[in-house]
Scaffold this motif. Structure first.
Motif, short mmCIF file in Angstrom:
data_model
loop_
_atom_site.label_atom_id
_atom_site.label_comp_id
_atom_site.label_asym_id
_atom_site.label_seq_id
_atom_site.Cartn_x
_atom_site.Cartn_y
_atom_site.Cartn_z
N THR A 64 -38.35 42.43 -6.25
CA THR A 64 -37.85 43.73 -5.83
C THR A 64 -37.27 44.47 -7.03
N LYS A 65 -37.38 45.79 -7.02
CA LYS A 65 -36.79 46.59 -8.09
C LYS A 65 -35.29 46.76 -7.86
N ASN A 98 -34.31 39.17 -7.81
CA ASN A 98 -33.39 40.03 -8.54
C ASN A 98 -32.03 40.04 -7.84
#
Length: 116
Positions: free
Chosen positions: A32-33, A62
């Motif tokens: 995921t960003k 993350n």
């Protein structure tokens, strides 16, 4: 595998569950960003190693767990808040709102008001 001196059952290093109930083969890490920081009370961290916060950390690449009670002077938490323009605390409360029920215009207004 890990062996705790006080509890000699063999445990998995990753999920910290007894080897007989290891769930690692069922965990699929998600990229995921979004950066997730899980703030966890010490009692939950010590007693609920298999709780939702810990399992969420294993599933989100993350993510990070920070253990404490009062995070207002926590060096790591403040470092993360200072390095991010938009930070959100996800926690239920009387002034909370459901992000999935907000329009992007409402979110833009919310962010513009300095919701950190």
């Amino acid at each position: 595998m890990l062996v705790d001196i006080n509890n000699p059952r063999v445990k998995c290093y990753q999920c910290i569950r007894p080897s007989s109930t290891c769930i690692c083969e069922h965990i699929s890490a998600v990229k995921t960003k979004t950066r997730f920081i899980i703030l966890m009370h010490p009692k939950e961290y010590k007693k609920e190693r298999n709780g939702t916060g810990y399992m969420t950390n294993l599933q989100l690449e993350n993510s990070e767990i920070i253990v404490g009670v009062d995070f207002s002077d926590d060096t790591r938490v403040n470092e993360l808040l200072d390095s991010n323009e938009n930070s959100f605390l996800l926690y239920p409360g009387k002034n909370s709102f459901n992000l999935s029920q907000r329009s992007s215009a409402e979110m833009h207004d919310f962010i513009g008001k300095g919701a950190n």
